[in-house]
Design a protein around this motif. Sequence first.
Motif, PDB file in Angstrom:
ATOM      1  N   UNK A   1      29.410 -17.607   0.528  1.00 44.20           N
ATOM      2  CA  UNK A   1      28.950 -18.549  -0.491  1.00 44.20           C
ATOM      3  C   UNK A   1      28.443 -19.823   0.193  1.00 44.20           C
ATOM      4  N   UNK A   2      27.120 -20.084   0.133  1.00 41.74           N
ATOM      5  CA  UNK A   2      26.582 -21.270   0.806  1.00 41.74           C
ATOM      6  C   UNK A   2      27.192 -22.580   0.306  1.00 41.74           C
ATOM      7  N   UNK A   3      27.538 -22.636  -0.963  1.00 42.96           N
ATOM      8  CA  UNK A   3      28.160 -23.839  -1.518  1.00 42.96           C
ATOM      9  C   UNK A   3      29.530 -24.102  -0.908  1.00 42.96           C
ATOM     10  N   UNK A   4      30.316 -23.047  -0.755  1.00 45.19           N
ATOM     11  CA  UNK A   4      31.638 -23.168  -0.119  1.00 45.19           C
ATOM     12  C   UNK A   4      31.467 -23.599   1.336  1.00 45.19           C
ATOM     13  N   UNK A   5      30.522 -22.974   2.040  1.00 53.10           N
ATOM     14  CA  UNK A   5      30.284 -23.345   3.442  1.00 53.10           C
ATOM     15  C   UNK A   5      29.926 -24.823   3.563  1.00 53.10           C
ATOM     16  N   UNK A   6      29.058 -25.312   2.693  1.00 51.68           N
ATOM     17  CA  UNK A   6      28.651 -26.717   2.742  1.00 51.68           C
ATOM     18  C   UNK A   6      29.827 -27.654   2.483  1.00 51.68           C
ATOM     19  N   UNK A   7      30.611 -27.355   1.450  1.00 55.38           N
ATOM     20  CA  UNK A   7      31.739 -28.215   1.091  1.00 55.38           C
ATOM     21  C   UNK A   7      32.795 -28.213   2.191  1.00 55.38           C
TER      22      UNK A   7
ATOM     23  N   UNK B   1      31.387 -24.728  12.925  1.00 61.90           N
ATOM     24  CA  UNK B   1      30.304 -23.734  12.946  1.00 61.90           C
ATOM     25  C   UNK B   1      30.515 -22.873  11.705  1.00 61.90           C
ATOM     26  N   UNK B   2      29.446 -22.563  10.972  1.00 58.55           N
ATOM     27  CA  UNK B   2      29.572 -21.706   9.799  1.00 58.55           C
ATOM     28  C   UNK B   2      28.801 -20.409  10.006  1.00 58.55           C
ATOM     29  N   UNK B   3      29.229 -19.393   9.270  1.00 63.53           N
ATOM     30  CA  UNK B   3      28.572 -18.087   9.300  1.00 63.53           C
ATOM     31  C   UNK B   3      28.726 -17.465   7.923  1.00 63.53           C
ATOM     32  N   UNK B   4      27.719 -16.727   7.449  1.00 63.14           N
ATOM     33  CA  UNK B   4      27.706 -16.281   6.056  1.00 63.14           C
ATOM     34  C   UNK B   4      27.913 -14.782   5.827  1.00 63.14           C
ATOM     35  N   UNK B   5      28.404 -14.044   6.832  1.00 60.66           N
ATOM     36  CA  UNK B   5      28.651 -12.614   6.615  1.00 60.66           C
ATOM     37  C   UNK B   5      29.710 -12.105   7.582  1.00 60.66           C
ATOM     38  N   UNK B   6      30.086 -10.848   7.394  1.00 57.47           N
ATOM     39  CA  UNK B   6      31.042 -10.208   8.288  1.00 57.47           C
ATOM     40  C   UNK B   6      30.400  -9.666   9.552  1.00 57.47           C
ATOM     41  N   UNK B   7      29.096  -9.772   9.647  1.00 55.38           N
ATOM     42  CA  UNK B   7      28.384  -9.302  10.837  1.00 55.38           C
ATOM     43  C   UNK B   7      28.508 -10.311  11.980  1.00 55.38           C
TER      44      UNK B   7
END
Length: 115
Positions: free
Chosen positions: A10-16, A29-35
């Motif tokens: 969830x991009x919103x969760x990552x941003x917050x 550092x953020x990442x948006x998948x299990x890959x």
Amino acid sequence: MKKILVVDDDPGILDVVKYILTSNGFLVQTHDSGYDVPDIILHYRPDLILLDIRLPGKLGTEICRELKKLNKIPIILFSAHADYHTALAECAADDFIEKPFELDDFLQTIRSHLN
């Protein structure tokens, strides 16, 4: 500065979460998948991993189980859709934060695993 890897789809969760953590003195550092999570860990070398359970590619519990075999980095699962006891038992995560979370409790949990 302590480094934290945050993995959530969830991009919103990552941003917050990134804003909260960087505002409190952490490198994030953020990442948006299990890959590619193991590769990111190899290059970023985080001090802690904050890992959502429901991710595209691989479940967070599966990633956690794999990572726990390879290193001792604290892993905190966070999710709105999981049972606390089941999630921890599935992969030996160090802790669990339920979404939505209380800010003070969230930061206290993070800090307790970095000391």
